[in-house]
Motif scaffolding. Sequence first.
Motif, PDB file in Angstrom:
ATOM      1  N   ASP A 133      33.274  48.977  27.504  1.00 12.73           N
ATOM      2  CA  ASP A 133      34.288  49.490  27.189  1.00 12.73           C
ATOM      3  C   ASP A 133      35.062  50.475  28.254  1.00 12.73           C
ATOM      4  OD1 ASP A 133      35.035  48.967  24.442  1.00 12.73           O
ATOM      5  OD2 ASP A 133      32.764  49.940  24.029  1.00 12.73           O
ATOM      6  N   LEU A 134      33.782  51.059  29.383  1.00 13.87           N
ATOM      7  CA  LEU A 134      34.283  51.798  30.453  1.00 13.87           C
ATOM      8  C   LEU A 134      33.068  51.544  31.678  1.00 13.87           C
ATOM      9  CD1 LEU A 134      35.230  55.202  30.479  1.00 13.87           C
ATOM     10  CD2 LEU A 134      33.204  54.733  31.752  1.00 13.87           C
ATOM     11  N   VAL A 135      33.741  51.361  32.985  1.00  9.71           N
ATOM     12  CA  VAL A 135      32.951  51.283  34.026  1.00  9.71           C
ATOM     13  C   VAL A 135      32.994  52.501  34.651  1.00  9.71           C
ATOM     14  CG1 VAL A 135      32.909  50.323  36.354  1.00  9.71           C
ATOM     15  CG2 VAL A 135      33.366  48.761  34.470  1.00  9.71           C
ATOM     16  N   HIS A 136      31.743  53.208  34.876  1.00  7.64           N
ATOM     17  CA  HIS A 136      31.614  54.499  35.721  1.00  7.64           C
ATOM     18  C   HIS A 136      30.951  54.139  36.860  1.00  7.64           C
ATOM     19  CE1 HIS A 136      30.016  59.133  35.304  1.00  7.64           C
ATOM     20  NE2 HIS A 136      30.468  58.475  36.457  1.00  7.64           N
ATOM     21  N   ALA A 137      31.776  54.239  37.811  1.00  7.38           N
ATOM     22  CA  ALA A 137      31.432  53.938  39.085  1.00  7.38           C
ATOM     23  C   ALA A 137      31.126  55.326  40.016  1.00  7.38           C
ATOM     24  CB  ALA A 137      32.446  53.302  40.073  1.00  7.38           C
ATOM     25  N   ASN A 138      30.277  55.372  40.899  1.00  8.86           N
ATOM     26  CA  ASN A 138      30.088  56.883  41.451  1.00  8.86           C
ATOM     27  C   ASN A 138      30.027  56.616  42.947  1.00  8.86           C
ATOM     28  OD1 ASN A 138      28.740  58.470  39.445  1.00  8.86           O
ATOM     29  ND2 ASN A 138      28.172  56.344  38.875  1.00  8.86           N
ATOM     30  N   THR A 142      30.565  52.265  45.051  1.00 11.49           N
ATOM     31  CA  THR A 142      30.735  51.414  44.005  1.00 11.49           C
ATOM     32  C   THR A 142      32.314  51.398  43.564  1.00 11.49           C
ATOM     33  OG1 THR A 142      29.938  53.235  42.608  1.00 11.49           O
ATOM     34  CG2 THR A 142      28.238  51.395  43.071  1.00 11.49           C
ATOM     35  N   ALA A 143      32.969  52.290  44.291  1.00 10.29           N
ATOM     36  CA  ALA A 143      34.380  52.253  43.948  1.00 10.29           C
ATOM     37  C   ALA A 143      35.028  50.945  43.900  1.00 10.29           C
ATOM     38  CB  ALA A 143      34.981  53.363  44.944  1.00 10.29           C
ATOM     39  N   MET A 144      34.675  50.285  44.556  1.00 19.38           N
ATOM     40  CA  MET A 144      35.206  48.675  44.889  1.00 19.38           C
ATOM     41  C   MET A 144      35.338  47.951  43.519  1.00 19.38           C
ATOM     42  SD  MET A 144      33.295  49.408  47.333  1.00 19.38           S
ATOM     43  CE  MET A 144      32.490  48.993  48.870  1.00 19.38           C
ATOM     44  N   ALA A 145      34.480  48.405  42.760  1.00 16.47           N
ATOM     45  CA  ALA A 145      34.726  47.686  41.142  1.00 16.47           C
ATOM     46  C   ALA A 145      35.756  48.226  40.585  1.00 16.47           C
ATOM     47  CB  ALA A 145      33.349  48.156  40.369  1.00 16.47           C
ATOM     48  N   ILE A 146      36.063  49.359  40.670  1.00 14.53           N
ATOM     49  CA  ILE A 146      37.263  50.021  39.890  1.00 14.53           C
ATOM     50  C   ILE A 146      38.371  49.558  40.516  1.00 14.53           C
ATOM     51  CG2 ILE A 146      38.455  52.170  39.707  1.00 14.53           C
ATOM     52  CD1 ILE A 146      35.921  53.606  39.183  1.00 14.53           C
ATOM     53  N   TYR A 147      38.768  49.293  41.917  1.00 14.75           N
ATOM     54  CA  TYR A 147      39.654  49.058  42.492  1.00 14.75           C
ATOM     55  C   TYR A 147      39.878  47.525  42.022  1.00 14.75           C
ATOM     56  CZ  TYR A 147      43.182  47.833  46.059  1.00 14.75           C
ATOM     57  OH  TYR A 147      44.142  47.512  46.687  1.00 14.75           O
ATOM     58  N   ALA A 148      39.013  46.816  42.398  1.00 15.96           N
ATOM     59  CA  ALA A 148      39.060  45.193  41.787  1.00 15.96           C
ATOM     60  C   ALA A 148      39.403  45.071  40.387  1.00 15.96           C
ATOM     61  CB  ALA A 148      37.621  44.647  41.978  1.00 15.96           C
ATOM     62  N   LEU A 149      39.010  45.780  39.561  1.00 20.28           N
ATOM     63  CA  LEU A 149      39.438  45.749  37.951  1.00 20.28           C
ATOM     64  C   LEU A 149      40.973  46.044  37.903  1.00 20.28           C
ATOM     65  CD1 LEU A 149      36.423  47.399  35.826  1.00 20.28           C
ATOM     66  CD2 LEU A 149      37.440  45.122  35.828  1.00 20.28           C
ATOM     67  N   GLY A 207      39.291  53.701  44.856  1.00 17.84           N
ATOM     68  CA  GLY A 207      38.820  53.879  43.475  1.00 17.84           C
ATOM     69  C   GLY A 207      39.551  55.088  43.028  1.00 17.84           C
ATOM     70  N   LEU A 208      39.904  56.218  43.713  1.00 13.13           N
ATOM     71  CA  LEU A 208      40.330  57.363  43.267  1.00 13.13           C
ATOM     72  C   LEU A 208      41.808  56.968  42.691  1.00 13.13           C
ATOM     73  CD1 LEU A 208      38.996  59.822  45.773  1.00 13.13           C
ATOM     74  CD2 LEU A 208      38.471  60.001  43.479  1.00 13.13           C
ATOM     75  N   LEU A 209      42.516  56.205  43.653  1.00 12.37           N
ATOM     76  CA  LEU A 209      43.652  55.733  43.190  1.00 12.37           C
ATOM     77  C   LEU A 209      43.842  54.933  41.846  1.00 12.37           C
ATOM     78  CD1 LEU A 209      46.757  55.140  44.317  1.00 12.37           C
ATOM     79  CD2 LEU A 209      45.828  53.227  45.477  1.00 12.37           C
ATOM     80  N   ALA A 210      42.695  53.923  41.821  1.00 10.87           N
ATOM     81  CA  ALA A 210      42.887  52.852  40.786  1.00 10.87           C
ATOM     82  C   ALA A 210      42.333  53.239  39.595  1.00 10.87           C
ATOM     83  CB  ALA A 210      42.258  51.812  41.278  1.00 10.87           C
ATOM     84  N   ALA A 211      41.523  54.281  39.510  1.00  9.13           N
ATOM     85  CA  ALA A 211      40.477  54.884  38.244  1.00  9.13           C
ATOM     86  C   ALA A 211      41.468  55.278  37.147  1.00  9.13           C
ATOM     87  CB  ALA A 211      39.577  55.913  38.736  1.00  9.13           C
ATOM     88  N   ASP A 212      41.181  55.073  35.739  1.00 10.36           N
ATOM     89  CA  ASP A 212      42.176  55.564  34.910  1.00 10.36           C
ATOM     90  C   ASP A 212      41.827  57.066  34.737  1.00 10.36           C
ATOM     91  OD1 ASP A 212      42.630  53.160  34.108  1.00 10.36           O
ATOM     92  OD2 ASP A 212      41.255  53.311  32.562  1.00 10.36           O
ATOM     93  N   HIS A 213      40.565  57.654  35.136  1.00 10.96           N
ATOM     94  CA  HIS A 213      40.101  59.284  35.153  1.00 10.96           C
ATOM     95  C   HIS A 213      39.063  59.363  36.394  1.00 10.96           C
ATOM     96  CE1 HIS A 213      40.487  62.824  32.678  1.00 10.96           C
ATOM     97  NE2 HIS A 213      39.449  63.112  33.245  1.00 10.96           N
ATOM     98  N   ILE A 214      39.126  60.524  36.612  1.00 11.79           N
ATOM     99  CA  ILE A 214      38.448  61.115  37.969  1.00 11.79           C
ATOM    100  C   ILE A 214      37.548  61.903  37.222  1.00 11.79           C
ATOM    101  CG2 ILE A 214      38.108  62.006  40.154  1.00 11.79           C
ATOM    102  CD1 ILE A 214      41.062  60.569  40.733  1.00 11.79           C
TER     103      ILE A 214
END
Length: 492
Positions: A133-138, A142-149, A207-214
């Motif tokens: 339901d949620l990917v929490h990258a740190n 691991t920010a690339m996972a959020i950008y890729a998604l 990752g900061l650009l692409a994430a739903d939340h920070i």
Amino acid sequence: MKSNTRVLFLAAEADPFVKVGGLGDVAGSLPLALKDACELDVRLVIPFHGAIQRKAFPFKRIASFEVPKPGKPIRAEAFQVDLHGLPVYLIGGAPIPPKAPVYTSDPSVDGYKFTFFSLAALELVRRLDWAPDLVHANDWHTAMAIYALSLRRDQDEFFQDTATLMGVHNLPYLGIGAGVALNAFGLPPAYGSALPWWAQDAPFALGLLAADHIVAASPTYAAEILTTEFGAGLESFLKTRSETITGILNGINQEKWDPRNDNALTVRYSADNLAARMENKIALLQELDLNPDPKIPLLAMITRMDPQKGIDLVPKTLRKIARQRWNAILLGTGVPEIEDAVRKLETEFPARLRAAIRFDAMLSRRIYAGADVLMIPSRYEPCGLTQMIAMRYGCVPLGRATGGLKDTIQDSLPGQPGTGFLFERPHPVDFAKALRRALRIYPNREEWRTIQLNGMRQDFSWDRSARQYADLYQSVINRRKGFAPLPRKDEP
Ligand code: ADP
């Protein structure tokens, strides 16, 4: 909170598998607290670093699969191990060679390794048919996972409803130089995005650009990263995201850090028999070959020797208070020039200052249990753990009023005991002033004891922070359903 909420937690390191810094503490304890206190279905994924392969954990091989890469996919192997009921997945493969350290100083090498890792973690859960339901990258690794998604989610039914959360533990490490590696894995720069041009291929910025939340590691740090002093050049961009930035304090593992049953100590103690703490101080002074008079306040630092930590301010500051009585122990490793300056300081104050230039977990525990003041003059401190550990051990923290230090230390004035001491500017003048204030209160045993006890009674358990994370996860997951595309430059 629904107990079947699925959270994929990604980090470059996690205690007890491998720990380099505070991120390892966080990744090794927050997922467990989320599982136990909030009953979430959390899975932790970390790289199968060589340092982990050499340890005797009962790893089980669970999958072998290909990580997509233009031209030639790369094979990944996944292993599983149980950590107190938490499923932990470890990703191995050619980009994570057994002899390599967790981090190198070469961003292209690390970029390749961590991009592979981030994409492999997503492929793994697809293999396991476990849609998070949620990917929490740190941090950047691991920010690339959020950008890729964010790039692929629309065409990828499996991850269509997966929300993303970018954790900020240390913003200035943006992963600059890893852009080539990202490109190699088919992740293009975010040209035309709201990011400054120089950060458009930096993993953390993406990752900061692409994430739903920070989420930042403390409420104060969440506000500080919007300013020039702390924003690492991204402050203007981050301001456009200020509505979607939250700060949640880290906790500490209160069982691991407990003077009632810490085997490293000479005498164990608690808030109920604080007098017994003195024996630890005397033993420590003897161990360090310092003047064993327990009435002399013992100042300490336990830190990475990095400009971030303000340890380079220590020589000038201690010279300013040289006329007062104190002993000092500085434990740490890091930047060679700072290590040298600290060694030099030992020769300047041979009778009362010791430099322990090494990583020494046992000595750190004896210092928390024996020193009177822990100095933390950080230039920035996203959260900081040492001040919380110190308070748990009745060692009074004296830190710069920044980030998590400001959120966890209550300043003390004569007659108004808090939990420690704070000063404003990262400058020897302010630092020395705060030390003088502490040294003035120190001889008043009753007042000092109150400060110690105030600190020992603080609740820095992970449970409290985990509940805040669980609430945040739920709101981000809910919001995901109506989420807008990435902010563009032309938008306000
Ligand atoms: P950071 O993650 O920025 O290094 P934190 O305060 O969040 O700082 O965490 C530092 C952790 O590392 C604490 O657990 C501290 O006790 C430990 N530590 C730092 N330096 C040393 C050292 N030289 N020897 C033993 N432990 C250390």
